[in-house]
Design an enzyme around this catalytic site. Sequence first.
Site: not given
Length: 395
Positions: A160, A215
Amino acid sequence: MGKRGCAVAITMIMVMWLASLTAATSRRSMLTNSLGMTPPMGWNSWNHFGCNIDEKMIKETADALVSTGLSKLGYVYVNIDDCWAEISRDDEGNLVPKKSTFPSGIKALADYVHSKGLKLGVYSDAGYFTCSKRMPGSLGHEEQDAKTFASWGIDYLKYDNCHNDGSKPIERYPVMTRALMKAGHPIFFSVCEWGDMHPAEWGAHVGNSWRTTNDISDTWDSMISRADQNEVYAEYARPGGWNDPDMLEVGNGGMTKDEYIVHFSLWAISKAPLLLGCDIRNMTKETMEIVANEEVIAVNQDPYGFQAKKVRMEGDQEIWAAALSGYRVAVVLLNRGPVRYSVTARWDDIGLDPKSVVEARDIWEHKTLETRFVGNLTATLDSHSCKMYVLKPIA
Ligand SMILES: *[C@@H]1O[C@H](CO)[C@@H](O)[C@H](O)[C@H]1NC(C)=O
Ligand SMILES: *[C@@H]1O[C@H](CO)[C@@H](O)[C@H](O)[C@H]1NC(C)=O
């Protein structure tokens, strides 16, 4: 030329040849782990559970992937997302599995998951902390963490982009790529920098997949806009390196059945990773029917690996198409609008000879249509629904 001159000349040619070979190799593919020849399939904890995870539910999920038959269909990665580690590293700077939730450690979990014929994934971050801020990131600890993951037998790393130092992803991510290459265990590398710096343009050197979007959430708008953003980079997808519009929400309850069928169809034809994001231990029959559709999965896993493009848009109606092996074409006819509408796929849009006679298999109905089609195929679609066909010229 004397013997010595000749030897010098040959040596120089060899050196130049080696140098050019090395340059070509590093330019072409810094990441050479031979993984991801088709898009990865499995499950990830984030979409349903967030930080609410522990070793018991990860094991139960692995069990459920096997008992439902999903693992046989290719869903083999069991991927733990954020929140699996203690906030502090140990005295030697190693990541420590969170004692309250993963008391047996990640190595034991990997052994368990491997004993079921599955693979284990973990999560880290190209920053000082992960997005939850509940565990450290790997920035500055890349080699050490890659070695730790390899020693545990980890098969997949999602990496991430939170809490980084402001340097470019294209500088931070390859550090982990090199660390993984040196760690001595093949680890699928999932680059997750959210599409910030057009990772499709450099991702093939760095990862096996790269997120093209922020996301996803469990709504129609979130899902369909991610499919759109991901489609822009279709030409970059290929065996070993895939565009990633984020994980699946099918089965989490925020969309209708038709919308989830659109979600799964678009991810499949876009050669997206098929990472389930629901509770595998508690799936409805409807969810299972969607994610266990072998014909749709086969489109995703086609060996050619061509990602679909939107070949025609007319208002809310769209045609998505991708060439498949065996001279076939996969096509999605999509109605994004609020009312029922008829949609036509034309051969000259989807790469078929306009005169060819085509057999159409409806891969949601599991039926080969009796009609033979020439030039086009039309379907009438409800709001937020699609049809998905595999077309095969027969004359
Ligand atoms: C199982 O799923 C149903 C909805 O499909 C939900 O109502 C129920 O709470 C779930 N059970 C568990 C244990 O999560
Ligand atoms: C579809 O093809 C048929 C001939 O097979 C033709 O008559 C018709 O006009 C075509 N429709 C469209 C929308 O192109």
